[in-house]
Write a protein that holds these residues in place. Structure first.
Motif, PDB file in Angstrom:
ATOM      1  N   GLU A   1     -13.645  11.921  15.937  1.00 42.05           N
ATOM      2  CA  GLU A   1     -12.971  11.206  15.227  1.00 42.05           C
ATOM      3  C   GLU A   1     -11.812  10.127  17.176  1.00 42.05           C
ATOM      4  O   GLU A   1     -11.654   8.900  16.258  1.00 42.05           O
ATOM      5  CB  GLU A   1     -11.960  12.112  14.974  1.00 42.05           C
ATOM      6  CG  GLU A   1     -11.157  11.201  13.689  1.00 42.05           C
ATOM      7  CD  GLU A   1     -10.366  11.712  13.100  1.00 42.05           C
ATOM      8  OE1 GLU A   1      -9.591  11.046  11.781  1.00 42.05           O
ATOM      9  OE2 GLU A   1     -10.853  13.201  12.683  1.00 42.05           O
TER      10      GLU A   1
ATOM     11  N   ALA B   1     -11.389   6.449  17.025  1.00 42.62           N
ATOM     12  CA  ALA B   1     -10.344   6.058  16.493  1.00 42.62           C
ATOM     13  C   ALA B   1      -9.789   5.768  18.098  1.00 42.62           C
ATOM     14  O   ALA B   1      -8.245   5.205  17.485  1.00 42.62           O
ATOM     15  CB  ALA B   1      -8.901   7.106  16.521  1.00 42.62           C
ATOM     16  N   HIS B   2     -10.207   5.693  18.731  1.00 46.33           N
ATOM     17  CA  HIS B   2      -9.733   5.346  19.976  1.00 46.33           C
ATOM     18  C   HIS B   2      -8.743   3.581  19.833  1.00 46.33           C
ATOM     19  O   HIS B   2      -9.426   2.913  18.913  1.00 46.33           O
ATOM     20  CB  HIS B   2     -10.691   5.215  21.456  1.00 46.33           C
ATOM     21  CG  HIS B   2     -10.093   5.276  22.908  1.00 46.33           C
ATOM     22  ND1 HIS B   2      -9.218   3.608  23.117  1.00 46.33           N
ATOM     23  CD2 HIS B   2      -9.502   6.110  23.684  1.00 46.33           C
ATOM     24  CE1 HIS B   2      -9.188   4.208  23.970  1.00 46.33           C
ATOM     25  NE2 HIS B   2      -9.129   5.517  24.892  1.00 46.33           N
TER      26      HIS B   2
ATOM     27  N   LEU C   1     -15.789   8.315   8.948  1.00 45.53           N
ATOM     28  CA  LEU C   1     -14.986   7.931   9.627  1.00 45.53           C
ATOM     29  C   LEU C   1     -14.927   6.439  10.360  1.00 45.53           C
ATOM     30  O   LEU C   1     -13.445   5.635  10.762  1.00 45.53           O
ATOM     31  CB  LEU C   1     -14.841   9.220  11.149  1.00 45.53           C
ATOM     32  CG  LEU C   1     -14.738  10.666  11.224  1.00 45.53           C
ATOM     33  CD1 LEU C   1     -15.573  11.370  12.489  1.00 45.53           C
ATOM     34  CD2 LEU C   1     -13.893  10.947  10.397  1.00 45.53           C
ATOM     35  N   CYS C   2     -15.720   5.900  10.928  1.00 44.15           N
ATOM     36  CA  CYS C   2     -15.235   4.341  10.796  1.00 44.15           C
ATOM     37  C   CYS C   2     -14.290   3.936   9.200  1.00 44.15           C
ATOM     38  O   CYS C   2     -13.778   3.144  10.008  1.00 44.15           O
ATOM     39  CB  CYS C   2     -17.042   4.048  10.911  1.00 44.15           C
ATOM     40  SG  CYS C   2     -17.356   4.250  12.726  1.00 44.15           S
TER      41      CYS C   2
ATOM     42  N   LYS D   1     -12.559   5.652   7.802  1.00 45.10           N
ATOM     43  CA  LYS D   1     -11.291   6.315   7.347  1.00 45.10           C
ATOM     44  C   LYS D   1     -10.099   5.451   8.537  1.00 45.10           C
ATOM     45  O   LYS D   1      -9.157   4.780   8.335  1.00 45.10           O
ATOM     46  CB  LYS D   1     -11.010   7.364   7.707  1.00 45.10           C
ATOM     47  CG  LYS D   1      -9.838   8.014   7.851  1.00 45.10           C
ATOM     48  CD  LYS D   1     -10.257   9.155   9.045  1.00 45.10           C
ATOM     49  CE  LYS D   1      -9.145  10.096   9.346  1.00 45.10           C
ATOM     50  NZ  LYS D   1      -8.449  11.510   9.370  1.00 45.10           N
ATOM     51  N   HIS D   2     -10.658   4.845   9.490  1.00 46.50           N
ATOM     52  CA  HIS D   2     -10.334   3.728  10.912  1.00 46.50           C
ATOM     53  C   HIS D   2     -10.410   2.534  10.566  1.00 46.50           C
ATOM     54  O   HIS D   2      -9.979   2.355  11.475  1.00 46.50           O
ATOM     55  CB  HIS D   2     -10.312   4.491  11.748  1.00 46.50           C
ATOM     56  CG  HIS D   2     -10.010   5.703  12.037  1.00 46.50           C
ATOM     57  ND1 HIS D   2      -8.288   6.620  12.605  1.00 46.50           N
ATOM     58  CD2 HIS D   2     -10.285   7.040  12.201  1.00 46.50           C
ATOM     59  CE1 HIS D   2      -8.498   7.876  12.238  1.00 46.50           C
ATOM     60  NE2 HIS D   2      -9.613   8.630  11.823  1.00 46.50           N
ATOM     61  N   LYS D   3     -10.824   1.638   9.599  1.00 46.57           N
ATOM     62  CA  LYS D   3     -12.016   0.241   9.631  1.00 46.57           C
ATOM     63  C   LYS D   3     -11.863   0.491  11.153  1.00 46.57           C
ATOM     64  O   LYS D   3     -11.153  -1.308  11.508  1.00 46.57           O
ATOM     65  CB  LYS D   3     -10.174  -0.233   9.702  1.00 46.57           C
ATOM     66  CG  LYS D   3      -9.468   0.313   8.190  1.00 46.57           C
ATOM     67  CD  LYS D   3     -10.268  -0.190   6.744  1.00 46.57           C
ATOM     68  CE  LYS D   3      -9.240   0.007   6.240  1.00 46.57           C
ATOM     69  NZ  LYS D   3      -9.926   0.267   4.476  1.00 46.57           N
ATOM     70  N   LYS D   4     -13.335   1.187  11.612  1.00 52.66           N
ATOM     71  CA  LYS D   4     -13.728  -0.012  12.463  1.00 52.66           C
ATOM     72  C   LYS D   4     -15.313  -0.062  12.083  1.00 52.66           C
ATOM     73  O   LYS D   4     -15.664  -0.120  11.693  1.00 52.66           O
ATOM     74  CB  LYS D   4     -13.698   1.195  13.775  1.00 52.66           C
ATOM     75  CG  LYS D   4     -12.656   2.156  14.512  1.00 52.66           C
ATOM     76  CD  LYS D   4     -12.013   0.706  15.654  1.00 52.66           C
ATOM     77  CE  LYS D   4     -10.353   1.059  15.308  1.00 52.66           C
ATOM     78  NZ  LYS D   4     -10.163   1.874  16.951  1.00 52.66           N
TER      79      LYS D   4
END
Length: 397
Positions: free
Chosen positions: A57, A61-62, A83-84, A86-89
């Protein structure tokens, strides 16, 4: 420029990194995640990556990361994709998308709900030979496509997790069949619905729970047939071949193994020859540019151009989901020894495409079955009577 988080520092992660940093020459890997600290550090040093971590993560999230490239074992794809989201990547994921269609569907729905870019890294539909062949097919050079066959065989994958059925989700059907199915599907038409699959599979050589050899047929709604041949038991290196047959022509493609570059060596000075080569002596078959010939360069160019142009790439998570659904049917067929339906809960192609049987007219009375020139200089016609159905021969001097 795209700033990338690379998840996975192994064989495919390094192939991806070589292409990412070499083809467009303006993208940058800014974070590397690996499950092992030493391999994360080694990757970071080799590719001058400023941030490394064993926390997945943290890499996603970096704050410098624009897009995440997943080159992890199959059982970790869904965790990484969520996770992508979640962090809008934006996310691009290696093949197969999931271990099964249910996993793939969850990932597809998640990225679309999150509104993030998603790309399916199916490199073998980006090889230069494939792209040229596909262009010819789309331009009608082969007429109506009747049969598309793809073969990928080699002595087996590089990493230990491939051989673990729980982590991988299956054997060579999932590992190699995902390539072959999408190749055939592309030639037949990705808007044509796959309807059922017949598959033989067995564990012939390797001491594993999954299959190491399989052959399958995929029937499409328009009557076309896709065929895949996959094996982890083939001796002699990596064999990648495609064949396409249409009403007006045929294409044969050899992407690897016998491509016109042959070399003999005693082995005293040779080291790496080509991916999955079994020997470094005797007659060998190197590949001129593996990154390009295996499609990585064209694949990443399409992915990043799609991101920058705000369009869908050639291969998206939806394509990965369809492939997983076809392979699920293959596994059911291998167990039942019957044709098994392809269960697609999400279908975005054409509906109710009937089998198009075209008959070439010869004259008002007959259809033309075949025309040929004989070795003794006359033309022979095989004709079918439109009313009675009788087949006759007509010889023209």
């Amino acid at each position: 420029m795209q700033r990338i988080s690379m998840l996975g520092s192994g064989f495919i992660g390094r192939f991806y990194a070589d292409s990412l940093l070499g083809q467009r020459s303006r993208d940058k890997i800014v974070s590397i995640y690996s499950r092992r600290e030493e391999t994360a550090q080694k990757f970071a040093a080799d590719y001058q990556v400023p941030h490394w971590t064993t926390d997945i993560e943290a890499s996603i999230a970096h704050p410098d990361v624009d897009v995440v490239c997943i080159s992890l074992p199959n059982n970790l794809h869904e965790v990484a994709v969520l996770l992508c989201c979640k962090h809008k990547k934006g996310v691009i994921c290696t093949k197969p998308l999931g271990r099964n269609a249910a996993e793939a569907k969850r990932m597809l729905e998640a990225v679309e709900k999150a509104g993030i870019f998603n790309g399916y890294l199916e490199d073998l539909v980006y090889t230069p030979k494939f792209l040229k062949a596909l262009d010819s097919v789309k331009n009608g050079a082969l007429g109506k496509i009747l049969w598309a066959k793809s073969r990928e065989t080699h002595p087996g994958p590089h990493s230990e997790w491939f051989w673990d059925k729980e982590q991988a989700g299956g054997g060579c059907i999932l590992d190699l069949g995902c390539h072959c199915v999408e190749i055939a599907r592309s030639f037949i038409g990705k808007d044509i619905k796959p309807v059922e699959v017949m598959c033989w599979a067995d564990t012939q050589v390797k001491p594993i729970d999954a299959e190491d050899h399989a052959i399958g047929l995929v029937k499409y709604e328009n009557g076309a047939i896709g065929q895949f041949e996959v094996s982890w038991t083939f001796r002699g290196g990596l064999d990648l071949r495609d064949e396409v047959m249409g009403t007006e022509g045929t294409i044969w493609i050899n992407n690897f193994l016998r491509t016109g570059f042959d070399m003999f060596t005693t082995g005293k000075g040779a080291d790496y020859v080509a991916e999955k080569a079994e020997s470094n002596s005797g007659w060998l078959f190197p590949v001129g540019d593996e990154l390009n010939d295996l499609g990585y360069n064209h694949m990443f160019t399409d992915m990043f151009a799609a991101m920058e142009q705000n369009r869908a790439p050639q291969e998206s998570f939806y394509d990965g989901y369809v492939v997983n659904a076809i392979l699920d049917a293959a596994y059911r067929s291998a167990d039942s020894r019957q044709w098994e339906p392809v269960k697609l809960e999400i279908w975005r192609g054409r509906e109710n495409v009937g089998k198009d049987v075209s008959q070439q007219e010869y004259d008002a009375q007959y259809y033309l079955v075949k025309e040929e020139m004989t070795h003794y200089g006359t033309k022979k016609l095989i004709l079918k009577d439109k009313v009675s159905g009788a087949i006759i021969e007509k010889v023209i001097d």
